[in-house]
Design a protein around this motif. Structure first.
Motif, PDB file in Angstrom:
ATOM      1  N   VAL A  58       1.090  -1.055   0.039  1.00 51.29           N
ATOM      2  CA  VAL A  58       0.091  -0.030  -0.007  1.00 51.29           C
ATOM      3  C   VAL A  58       0.963   1.394   0.026  1.00 51.29           C
ATOM      4  CG1 VAL A  58      -1.755   1.149   1.231  1.00 51.29           C
ATOM      5  CG2 VAL A  58      -1.750  -1.482   1.181  1.00 51.29           C
ATOM      6  N   ILE A  60       0.679   5.176  -0.121  1.00 52.62           N
ATOM      7  CA  ILE A  60      -0.298   6.193   0.033  1.00 52.62           C
ATOM      8  C   ILE A  60       0.336   7.786  -0.365  1.00 52.62           C
ATOM      9  CG2 ILE A  60      -1.730   7.599   1.945  1.00 52.62           C
ATOM     10  CD1 ILE A  60      -1.484   4.890   3.589  1.00 52.62           C
ATOM     11  N   ALA A  81      -4.532   6.033  -2.827  1.00 57.08           N
ATOM     12  CA  ALA A  81      -3.435   4.904  -2.500  1.00 57.08           C
ATOM     13  C   ALA A  81      -2.925   4.207  -3.681  1.00 57.08           C
ATOM     14  CB  ALA A  81      -3.593   4.281  -1.312  1.00 57.08           C
ATOM     15  N   ALA A 104      -9.986  -2.658  -2.589  1.00 58.67           N
ATOM     16  CA  ALA A 104     -10.533  -1.588  -1.974  1.00 58.67           C
ATOM     17  C   ALA A 104     -12.010  -0.960  -2.400  1.00 58.67           C
ATOM     18  CB  ALA A 104      -9.497  -0.254  -2.112  1.00 58.67           C
ATOM     19  N   PHE A 228      -7.690   7.577   1.114  1.00 61.04           N
ATOM     20  CA  PHE A 228      -6.454   7.273   2.181  1.00 61.04           C
ATOM     21  C   PHE A 228      -6.002   8.982   2.315  1.00 61.04           C
ATOM     22  CE2 PHE A 228      -7.404   3.507   0.117  1.00 61.04           C
ATOM     23  CZ  PHE A 228      -7.086   2.573   1.180  1.00 61.04           C
ATOM     24  N   SER A 255      -7.090   5.756   6.888  1.00 60.74           N
ATOM     25  CA  SER A 255      -7.783   5.034   5.773  1.00 60.74           C
ATOM     26  C   SER A 255      -9.190   5.202   6.273  1.00 60.74           C
ATOM     27  CB  SER A 255      -7.362   3.612   5.536  1.00 60.74           C
ATOM     28  OG  SER A 255      -8.459   2.857   4.852  1.00 60.74           O
ATOM     29  N   SER A 256     -10.095   5.641   5.197  1.00 60.72           N
ATOM     30  CA  SER A 256     -11.592   5.566   5.350  1.00 60.72           C
ATOM     31  C   SER A 256     -12.324   4.523   4.398  1.00 60.72           C
ATOM     32  CB  SER A 256     -12.360   6.873   5.088  1.00 60.72           C
ATOM     33  OG  SER A 256     -12.028   7.005   3.454  1.00 60.72           O
ATOM     34  N   ASP A 257     -11.339   3.507   4.051  1.00 61.60           N
ATOM     35  CA  ASP A 257     -11.892   2.436   3.212  1.00 61.60           C
ATOM     36  C   ASP A 257     -12.555   1.256   4.122  1.00 61.60           C
ATOM     37  OD1 ASP A 257     -11.286   2.090   0.034  1.00 61.60           O
ATOM     38  OD2 ASP A 257     -11.702  -0.053   1.119  1.00 61.60           O
ATOM     39  N   SER A 260      -9.457  -3.922   4.978  1.00 61.33           N
ATOM     40  CA  SER A 260      -8.326  -3.956   5.833  1.00 61.33           C
ATOM     41  C   SER A 260      -7.122  -4.498   4.691  1.00 61.33           C
ATOM     42  CB  SER A 260      -8.368  -4.589   7.034  1.00 61.33           C
ATOM     43  OG  SER A 260      -9.379  -3.693   7.972  1.00 61.33           O
ATOM     44  N   THR A 266       4.245  -1.189   3.476  1.00 62.11           N
ATOM     45  CA  THR A 266       3.416   0.205   3.441  1.00 62.11           C
ATOM     46  C   THR A 266       4.573   1.494   3.052  1.00 62.11           C
ATOM     47  OG1 THR A 266       2.166  -0.475   5.369  1.00 62.11           O
ATOM     48  CG2 THR A 266       2.253   1.895   4.691  1.00 62.11           C
ATOM     49  N   VAL A 355      -2.894  -1.863   7.520  1.00 56.17           N
ATOM     50  CA  VAL A 355      -3.450  -0.528   7.078  1.00 56.17           C
ATOM     51  C   VAL A 355      -5.034  -0.813   7.230  1.00 56.17           C
ATOM     52  CG1 VAL A 355      -3.979   1.085   5.376  1.00 56.17           C
ATOM     53  CG2 VAL A 355      -1.744   0.112   5.298  1.00 56.17           C
ATOM     54  N   GLN A 360      -6.594   4.871  11.836  1.00 53.60           N
ATOM     55  CA  GLN A 360      -5.620   5.817  11.917  1.00 53.60           C
ATOM     56  C   GLN A 360      -4.642   5.339  12.557  1.00 53.60           C
ATOM     57  OE1 GLN A 360      -6.261  10.213  11.773  1.00 53.60           O
ATOM     58  NE2 GLN A 360      -5.019  10.131  13.454  1.00 53.60           N
TER      59      GLN A 360
END
Length: 528
Positions: A58, A60, A81, A104, A228, A255-257, A260, A266, A355, A360
């Motif tokens: 991932v 971002i 991302a 995602a 993200f 992340s607001s997705d 996971s 990362t 993530v 957060q």
């Protein structure tokens, strides 16, 4: 033995010939049907499902239009991302639909690239019709369900068929006729026998492909996804000498997705990456998946029962996570590792991390002790001689011989000052992206012990005279700067102090003694 008549013998020969022809025709038809069935079977599209990636990375990118001093908005993350997944799949010979589950929710399907397939991809589709009370009801139209009624603590079940859509009254056909749910004295709920094949519990990206032979391959799926963001967060704690500070920085990932990415490699990218589109506002794109039965004029909210296990609810926002090990009086952390990415900077988290969905977390960026710093009180003066209130400003040089010498990504700065056994917050500011060798400056708070006064003692034809008086109420000397717009410098004359240049501005820089003051007078000509 009597001989048969010639006409009779001819009839028998004709019957034998017709029988032989019928047998041959039947054989040909059976052969053709077998060929057709085989062709249809070979043309049927098989399905291969990959439930989750074997490895995932991932990367971002920060929200392109979010200012360094603007906090991350967890409700609307406008960064994005790059998700790179590796999946081991076994594909059969012939035409196949390969389904990648668990991508995602904010995927941009047009950005998806699939590599590693022997003969490439014919087409790709995003299957976003997810399981919810509303979609389950809508997908069960015309299908058998069970209506479960609770009457005076007694439960009665009856087979029925859905005959209406999810809006308005729920009309069902039973053996005795048509009924409307929740229109009787009972409390009604629906029990579904199975999930419609058009619904999925996970967001799925599917691709169509043709393979001449069965094969097991490692496929790489890469795509961009919205929802993200990241930023650097700095904490500077002044030492008692006031000339140095301990500087600690974190990388904050958000992340607001709803998906996971566990055990992910990362990375974050600092710098401005140009993108033409912008993050969609969740308020515009999240459909209402609730289900409300209306008994004609009276709305009744229903929670349909399900005989299968529903998808798990989205997890609550996770708390910030830190990898911190205490050793003596200092903290040792697994620091992110900085790499060059063209003109941008990439920061790689050394250990794999999760993530998490709707969460957060923080990982350490740097930890430097006794970095040389200075505190400067800065005021800005406009073309009319008006000066704003001085701000307490933290200043340092991003150089190796000054304790740093690393690219510093943009983010907020919190400045603390020790007081006894604790440290008190002086104020908060922000810095932009800073390269090695640049001066780093963050205005953290409006000063209360250092003030500035501007007066206009006289004027003449085509000019105005101004006088600035800076005062220091602290019991120690301070460094003060008044900054003028660079375009005003050619019109300034009769200055009582020499000005310097800094970042395109003219600067009056002076040290004000303890409980003392300093003044600066000048004239400025009218604009032509």
């Amino acid at each position: 033995m009597a001989s048969r008549h010639p006409r009779q013998r001819n009839g028998e020969r004709h019957r034998d010939l017709r029988h032989a022809v019928l047998i041959a025709v039947r054989r040909v038809l059976r052969w053709m049907v077998a060929l057709l069935v085989g062709a249809l079977a070979s043309a049927a599209t098989a399905q291969t499902v990959s439930p989750a990636p074997d490895r995932v990375a991932v990367t971002i990118y920060r929200a392109p239009r979010r200012a360094p001093d603007q906090a991350i908005d967890r409700a609307w993350l406008q960064g994005y991302a790059l998700i790179t997944e590796q999946r081991r799949v076994t594909i059969p010979a012939g035409r196949t639909t390969l389904r990648f589950e668990g991508v995602a929710a904010g995927i941009l399907p047009e950005s998806a690239i699939v590599t590693g397939l022997p003969h490439g991809v014919r087409e790709k589709n995003l299957d976003a019709d997810l399981l919810s009370p509303r979609s389950l009801y809508a997908g069960s139209f015309g299908r058998p369900v069970t209506i479960r009624r609770t009457i005076a603590k007694r439960i009665v079940e009856e087979e029925a068929i859905l005959r209406s859509g999810p809006d308005g009254a729920a009309i069902l056909q039973t053996r005795d006729g048509f009924i409307a749910a929740d229109c009787a004295p009972s409390q009604d709920a629906l029990v579904y026998n199975r999930v419609p094949p058009t619904l999925a519990a996970k967001l799925t990206l599917s691709v169509e492909l043709d393979s001449p032979a069965a094969a097991s391959v490692t496929v790489t799926l890469s795509y961009l996804a919205w929802g993200f963001d990241w930023q650097a967060n700095y904490v500077a704690t002044l030492r008692p000498d006031g000339q140095s500070a301990d500087l600690l920085a974190w990388v904050t990932l958000a992340s607001s997705d709803t998906t996971s990415f566990a055990n992910a490699e990362t990375m974050v990218v600092a710098g401005a990456v140009k993108r033409e589109d912008s993050a969609p506002n969740p308020a515009w794109n999240v459909p209402d998946e609730s289900l409300t039965f209306r008994c004609f004029a009276q709305p009744i909210v229903a929670a349909p029962a399900m005989v299968f296990a529903p998808p798990p609810p989205a997890p609550a926002p996770a708390p910030m996570e830190m990898d911190v090990v205490v050793t003596g009086t200092r903290l040792r952390r697994a620091m992110v590792q900085q790499e060059d990415l063209g003109d941008l900077k990439l920061y790689r988290v050394p250990d794999r991390t999760t993530v998490a969905a709707l969460a957060q977390k923080q990982v350490a960026l740097l930890d430097r002790a006794a970095v040389p710093v200075s505190i400067v009180y800065v005021s800005t003066v406009d073309s009319n001689g008006d000066a704003d209130a001085p701000r307490i400003t933290l200043r340092l040089r991003n150089r190796t011989d000054q304790g740093l010498g690393v690219p510093l990504p943009a983010g907020p700065v919190a400045l603390f000052q020790p007081r006894g056994d604790t440290a008190l917050l002086i104020g908060e500011g922000a810095i932009a992206d800073k390269a090695v060798g640049e001066e780093v400056e963050a205005g953290v708070a409006e000063a209360t012990q250092v003030t500035i006064e501007s007066t206009n003692p006289e004027s003449g034809k085509g000019w105005e005279a101004y006088r600035l008086t800076a005062r220091n109420a602290n019991p120690y000397p301070v460094r003060f700067e008044a900054r003028f717009a660079g375009e005003d410098l050619p019109r300034m004359a009769r200055m009582t102090e020499t000005l310097t240049r800094k970042d395109g501005k003219a600067v009056w820089s002076v040290e004000i003694p303890a409980n003392g003051s300093r003044s600066f007078s000048y004239r400025i000509k009218d604009r032509d």
